[in-house]
Design an enzyme around this catalytic site. Structure first.
Site, mmCIF file in Angstrom:
data_model
loop_
_atom_site.group_PDB
_atom_site.id
_atom_site.type_symbol
_atom_site.label_atom_id
_atom_site.label_comp_id
_atom_site.label_asym_id
_atom_site.label_seq_id
_atom_site.Cartn_x
_atom_site.Cartn_y
_atom_site.Cartn_z
ATOM 1 N N THR A 23 68.957 -65.072 -64.514
ATOM 2 C CA THR A 23 68.496 -66.203 -65.331
ATOM 3 C C THR A 23 68.937 -65.986 -66.776
ATOM 4 O OG1 THR A 23 66.659 -66.825 -63.904
ATOM 5 C CG2 THR A 23 66.434 -67.365 -66.230
ATOM 6 N N ASN A 69 72.847 -71.133 -53.502
ATOM 7 C CA ASN A 69 71.702 -70.318 -53.093
ATOM 8 C C ASN A 69 70.824 -70.981 -52.029
ATOM 9 O OD1 ASN A 69 71.165 -72.077 -55.367
ATOM 10 N ND2 ASN A 69 69.082 -71.279 -55.368
ATOM 11 N N GLN A 128 74.480 -65.133 -55.493
ATOM 12 C CA GLN A 128 74.463 -64.991 -54.032
ATOM 13 C C GLN A 128 75.814 -64.515 -53.492
ATOM 14 O OE1 GLN A 128 71.711 -65.264 -52.282
ATOM 15 N NE2 GLN A 128 70.350 -66.282 -53.751
ATOM 16 N N SER A 154 72.660 -60.714 -60.365
ATOM 17 C CA SER A 154 71.293 -60.206 -60.340
ATOM 18 C C SER A 154 71.228 -59.030 -59.377
ATOM 19 C CB SER A 154 70.386 -61.326 -59.839
ATOM 20 O OG SER A 154 69.125 -60.820 -59.495
ATOM 21 N N HIS A 166 68.424 -57.783 -57.827
ATOM 22 C CA HIS A 166 67.411 -57.808 -56.764
ATOM 23 C C HIS A 166 67.811 -58.685 -55.578
ATOM 24 C CE1 HIS A 166 65.237 -61.757 -57.162
ATOM 25 N NE2 HIS A 166 65.821 -61.736 -58.341
ATOM 26 N N THR A 219 66.172 -52.455 -75.739
ATOM 27 C CA THR A 219 66.356 -51.125 -75.164
ATOM 28 C C THR A 219 66.889 -51.248 -73.736
ATOM 29 O OG1 THR A 219 64.580 -50.202 -76.506
ATOM 30 C CG2 THR A 219 65.149 -48.988 -74.504
ATOM 31 N N CYS A 243 62.683 -69.987 -56.532
ATOM 32 C CA CYS A 243 62.408 -70.276 -57.932
ATOM 33 C C CYS A 243 61.777 -71.638 -58.113
ATOM 34 C CB CYS A 243 63.679 -70.180 -58.755
ATOM 35 S SG CYS A 243 64.337 -68.517 -58.735
#
Lengths: 385, 385
Positions: free
Chosen positions: A75, A152, A180, A198, A200, A236, A323
């Site tokens: 995102t 997706n 994806q 992404s 995950h 960070t 989402c």
């Protein structure tokens, strides 16, 4: 199969972290906890880990490590691509499609609300954008074209090379959301200027991803601060997350042929079997598809009821994008494909992962006809009515 | 002490993750990996974990859970507070101070470059902002006042209650970066509208934090997408990170009295002993300070050389903010305090954590005089010259 073993077929929403990924991350929570910007040994150790992960990812994508900008996920990567391009000026033109992920779609909406011009490309009945449409939409003030690599919800693969070549020809930067597609299909990096990923979705941890940014691509940062990531994304560095993303990438690329072949087998079998049920359709492209996603519609059924009923059978699936789950509108993707409203409300996305076994598919195929019949018996709508 | 045990006195840069925190996180990488937006059991389980963490944090801060917006860290939280406020309009006035963290400072710089007016409040020799200055700086078009709770380099605590009361009186939203103060000192939440927190400064994981946003505070999101966090911050929730932040908060608040008392003891002892060295000064306020930070300057010494020499003695410290480490400019905080340039280049920040023992302090106090003398012997500058 034991009663309590859940069948997880929602890998497009998120995936379990691979044991090898978690194992690689753990030391960076414990003894190797330095801040990668610190000068001392602990800091230099963390910096090395971050840069090794960056180099690993760059090697698999065949790009330069300095072109990888770590973010908190896709995102943020999508927002950085769109807003980071657009906010360099106070106006301009962007081109995207009607079937993008919300992270692209709502970034474009926000820019439109602030006076930018946005062209939304139509798709055909399979969810394909036409490269010719991209060519026609490009204007002298076009700042960016953003078209996702693989959808997706329905899995359709876009003609990314053709779109990228047109953008190159017209000197317009080209961004693709590859959340994806990354690790699943070949990506034509030579014609892509920005690419969102992404961790995950790929058996890596939540909360980390990256934006590939081709050298020379101009962006204003979204997150201002200590000037991390060469001034392109402050904050960070999430060292354990970045290490996990590196290992997840390595596994995905090394296993790709074997895993995607198995996924393709599952997908073909699923399509063959599910379409045997009456008043059922496949959404998306039958062949030009990501290997791990199959999306079906069932007439006279509410998708959410279907998900909940399958959940009672210990099977996890979704109607479409996780989402937008709390949203009761029909999927913007299915609407763009022209799926009739009676069908668009009754969608089921089945998505497999590297851990998926034939048993999981069989469990779904055993439960599905029962659940579909139950729901149709209760439905106020008649099949074929 | 064994030769290889490192002495870690850079807890303001980052902290080791507490064992209890990591233990709470692990299941959410493994069996409890659901996407918190998914409708099925795995998703609902993840949602429960996210909301329990949110409730836990809200309880400790005595705010409503819906006022906690999870982010990727404090840099994002600071950016969301400043940019999210400012980008609702195309111009306006912001007030902040000269000694803010880069995440606030550079967000303000970016807004200034886009035509917003920014007032930078001066500080006194101890690094204190004057509440009267805030009152005088407020204009009819002031959109936000942002003053940090406790400084990350020198530890000085700001008169947050007085500043918050003035903002309330004048109906201007008040944001405070509480990254170093959270879990260490009492925060007057009744006069704070937005507050930024990072997990990894508090023995939680990197890559997660939150922005407290008082109900009714108007923000435009920075990250657009699936509408997570009630539309205020899109992106799949970092479930293990959020769980870790909750546990880190609980530990910090429950242990606070005991841990901060020990930290205060270390700080007083450090100040007493370090100031015995010649041509040395304490930067920041002697008493109005966060308990875990002590910042010193050594004449005729380069801070970076000092850090590297201490690192050879297996002692991790910093010159100031880790986030600006690669920067060779003197610290903007020390310059704002009026520290002479000869001293501003030779700063040492010592910061303790919950794991710090008297042994660690003793090891530093043993090595420091040796290292300072070595560096001064090599220096082209003369002490007192």
């Amino acid at each position: 199969m034991a009663m309590n073993k859940n069948v997880y077929l929602d890998n497009s929403a998120t995936t379990p972290v691979a044991p090898e990924v978690l194992e690689a991350m753990i030391p960076f929570f414990q003894s190797r906890y330095g801040n990668a910007s610190s000068l001392h040994s602990e800091g230099r150790d963390a910096r090395r880990a971050v840069e090794e992960s960056r180099a690993l990812i760059a090697e698999h994508l065949k790009v330069h490590p300095s072109e990888i900008v770590f973010t908190s996920g896709a995102t943020e990567a999508d927002n950085l691509a769109l807003l980071g391009t657009a906010l360099r000026s106070t106006g301009g033109h962007l081109i995207t499609s009607r079937i993008e992920h919300d992270a692209v779609r709502h970034s474009a909406d926000w820019l439109a609300s602030r006076g930018y011009d946005v062209t939304l490309l139509e798709v055909d009945e399979f969810g394909r954008v036409s490269a010719d449409d991209v060519r026609e939409a490009i204007r002298p003030d076009t700042m960016l074209v953003s078209v996702m690599a693989g959808n997706n919800e329905v899995g359709t693969i876009q003609p990314i090379r053709a779109i990228g070549e047109i953008c190159r020809e017209r000197s317009v930067p080209f961004h693709t959301d590859a959340v994806q597609a990354y690790g699943k299909i070949e990506l034509p990096m030579d014609v892509i200027d920005m690419l969102s990923v992404s961790a995950h979705k790929l058996h890596g941890p939540k909360g980390v991803g990256f934006l590939y940014v081709r050298k020379g691509t101009k962006l204003t940062p979204l997150l201002h601060g200590g000037g991390h990531e060469h001034g392109r994304r402050s904050g960070t560095e999430n060292v354990p997350g970045i290490v996990g993303l590196g290992v997840a990438t390595q596994i995905a690329f090394e296993e790709r042929d074997r895993v995607t072949q198995r996924m393709e087998g599952f997908r073909e079998y699923l399509i063959q079997e599910v379409l045997k049920l009456p008043a059922t359709r496949l959404n998306g492209h039958p062949t030009e598809s990501l290997p791990h996603i199959a999306n079906f519609s069932f007439e006279a059924i509410e998708g959410e009821s279907l998900i909940m009923k399958l959940d009672e059978h210990h099977i996890a699936t979704s109607t479409g994008s996780a989402c937008s789950s709390p949203n009761l509108e029909p999927s913007h993707v299915l609407v763009a494909l022209g799926v009739p409203l009676s069908m668009a409300h009754g969608s089921l996305r089945v998505s497999t992962g590297r851990q998926t076994m034939q048993d999981d598919i069989d469990a779904l195929l055993k439960a599905l006809p029962i659940v579909v019949q139950e729901l149709r018996d209760m439905s106020p709508f008649k099949v074929g009515g």
